[in-house]
Design an enzyme around this catalytic site. Structure first.
Site, mmCIF file in Angstrom:
data_model
loop_
_atom_site.group_PDB
_atom_site.id
_atom_site.type_symbol
_atom_site.label_atom_id
_atom_site.label_comp_id
_atom_site.label_asym_id
_atom_site.label_seq_id
_atom_site.Cartn_x
_atom_site.Cartn_y
_atom_site.Cartn_z
ATOM 1 N N GLU A 1 8.832 14.876 17.009
ATOM 2 C CA GLU A 1 9.211 14.866 15.600
ATOM 3 C C GLU A 1 8.294 15.813 14.831
ATOM 4 O O GLU A 1 7.077 15.628 14.797
ATOM 5 C CB GLU A 1 9.112 13.459 15.021
ATOM 6 C CG GLU A 1 9.556 13.376 13.571
ATOM 7 C CD GLU A 1 9.488 11.979 13.004
ATOM 8 O OE1 GLU A 1 10.403 11.606 12.261
ATOM 9 O OE2 GLU A 1 8.510 11.261 13.301
ATOM 10 N N LYS B 1 0.841 -1.197 0.000
ATOM 11 C CA LYS B 1 0.000 0.000 0.000
ATOM 12 C C LYS B 1 0.878 1.249 0.000
ATOM 13 O O LYS B 1 1.597 1.509 0.954
ATOM 14 C CB LYS B 1 -0.902 0.061 1.240
ATOM 15 C CG LYS B 1 -1.934 1.202 1.152
ATOM 16 C CD LYS B 1 -2.595 1.519 2.482
ATOM 17 C CE LYS B 1 -1.872 2.604 3.233
ATOM 18 N NZ LYS B 1 -1.948 3.959 2.572
#
Length: 500
Positions: free
Chosen positions: A400, A193
């Site tokens: 992050e 995917k």
């Protein structure tokens, strides 16, 4: 019948026409999704629709799994010797080389990265990766163990079977190659995917896979959303392994789904908040250049980005001055312009996420040395941003950001900086800049990270493993190490004379 994507590139970097089906790739054919729905692919330079691709569903994953099992049981796996797999992978490499400029243009179009970086890093690295693993395909071997003279014991490293792979949007083609390479070399069949934001190169690669002559069902690619197709892959009872590259948050969900279903094998390459340590004796010009590359390359959308820049107090002021000047010199703009360094962020969602972190840093009292705002009025462009006067508790230091935002932090000595650098839940990568070899190696060994660069950053090779400590992942990509992700070890005991 799925629609086709046709586009005429007329840019300084690339001129040419592309046209290919944008359907799901199942059993060697391009198909509409079961629900006949599509996903719009957006151009991040202007927010406009490039094209639409077929949207996969869990039903389509089931179809792909059936095709993958049929291929594994007849034309791939143990039915295709390693030498045969190597030949097909090498054919794919040759076809990728022939279409390298087109692949780079597609990558720049829906991702926003510059054509030059896409051509020289993403496409070149993808070709190198597939070529590297083509060389491994007939060299996956077991061992003979010495036991007793009346017994032969040995191991076989067999392909796992049908494996699921979920790749991110920041390096779409490269991450596809990192996943396909070892899985194909070991004889597995694949359900992959791509990100719904950047599916074009993955779909185009399916045409090249057909052209190379891979048997139908060996590689299947299902475009779709994470909560539908991604979840169907990670929880599928007939997929024996799942590999994922992306955020730590989603990695947790995939691991949970894998555990709750058939306890499938999992490898995860997740987030990072990598420290870049610059000592007083570093080559300052090189440290500045590498630091800018470390955080701003790929628009900061890099899991191993050197986003926490620690500079020793003796050179801090001069480094900050030069680093700010270097940052100011980086051109933000059209990904197809030859002098552009940084294009747009990949999507409006990512743009808003990064801007929210920038506002968080400002609100918390950090100082913006440069940047800190959007670039232009159209598209998802953000100016390269440097924060100083930060506190370790700030979100911009701990979390992050995945964008062109770095923090510069002063440190006193080795003990001080190693403590600060390791104060994170992540452990993907780290960098050290110094001309003292002993200091470099000692510091690298003390950093809790899966990769430690010395006097460089963001430097990767197909034959060198890559992966994280702590919450940055499980397992390793690349190199011989990645083969272990895609084989099951069987022990065979042969009785040569022992009688009951």
């Amino acid at each position: 019948m799925p629609s086709a994507f046709t586009h005429e590139f007329n840019t300084p970097a690339f001129k040419g026409k592309v046209s290919f089906s944008t359907g799901l790739f199942i059993n060697g054919q391009f198909l509409d999704g079961s629900d006949k729905t599509t996903i719009d692919v957006i151009n991040p330079t202007n927010g406009k629709v490039i094209t639409s691709v077929s949207e996969g569903t869990p039903k389509d994953v089931d179809l792909a799994v059936d095709a993958a099992h049929a291929a594994f049981d007849t034309t791939w796996g143990l039915h295709a010797p390693g030498a045969q797999r190597s030949i097909l992978m090498s054919k794919l490499v040759a076809i990728m080389e022939k279409n390298a400029d087109e692949l780079a243009a597609l990558e720049a179009l829906d991702n926003g990265k510059t054509f030059n970086w896409a051509r020289n890093v993403d496409v070149a690295g993808s070709i190198d990766c597939i070529r590297y693993y083509a060389g491994w395909a007939d060299k996956v071997t077991g061992q003979v163990q010495e036991t007793t003279e009346d017994k032969l014991t040995y191991t076989r490293h067999e392909p796992i079977g049908v494996v699921g792979q979920i790749i991110p949007w920041n390096f779409p083609l490269l991450m596809m190659a990192w996943k396909l390479g070892p899985a194909l070399a070991c004889g597995n069949t694949i359900i992959l995917k791509p990100s719904e934001f950047t599916p074009l190169t993955a779909i185009r690669m399916c045409h090249l896979i057909n052209e190379a002559g891979f048997p139908p069902g060996v590689v299947n690619v299902i475009s779709g959303y994470g909560n539908t197709v991604g979840n169907a892959i990670s929880s599928h009872m007939r997929i024996e392994k799942v590999a994922f590259t992306g955020s730590t948050l989603v990695g947790r969900k995939i691991m949970e789904s894998a555990a709750k279903s058939n306890l499938k094998n999992v490898t995860l390459e997740l987030g990072g908040k990598s420290p870049n340590i610059i000592f007083d004796d570093a080559d300052l010009e090189q440290a500045v250049n590498w630091a800018a590359f470390g955080i701003f390359w790929n628009h900061g959308q890099t899991c191993c980005a050197g986003s926490r820049i620690y500079v020793q107090e003796g050179i801090y002021d001069e480094f900050l001055k030069r680093f700010t000047e270097k940052t100011r010199s980086l051109k933000v703009g059209d990904p197809f312009a030859p002098d552009t360094f940084q294009g747009p962020q990949v999507s409006e969602i990512q743009f808003n996420r990064i801007m929210s972190y920038i506002e968080s840093g400002k609100a918390a009292g950090a100082k913006v040395e440069i940047g800190g705002e959007r670039h232009g009025t159209e598209g998802y462009f953000i100016k390269p941003t440097i924060f100083t006067n930060v506190d370790p508790s700030m979100k911009i230091v701990q979390e992050e950001i995945f964008g062109p935002v770095g923090v510069v932090i002063k440190f006193k000595d080795e003990e001080d900086v190693i403590k600060q650098a390791n104060d994170t839940v992540y452990g993907l990568a780290a960098a050290v800049f110094t001309q003292n070899l002993n200091r470099a190696i000692n510091t690298a060994h003390k950093l809790k990270a899966g990769t430690a660069w010395i006097n460089c950053v963001n430097s990767l090779h197909s034959n060198v493993p890559f992966g994280g400590f702590k919450q940055s992942g499980i397992g390793r990509e690349l190199g011989e190490y990645a083969l272990a992700n895609y084989t099951a070890v069987k022990s065979v005991h042969v009785n040569l004379g022992h009688r009951m």
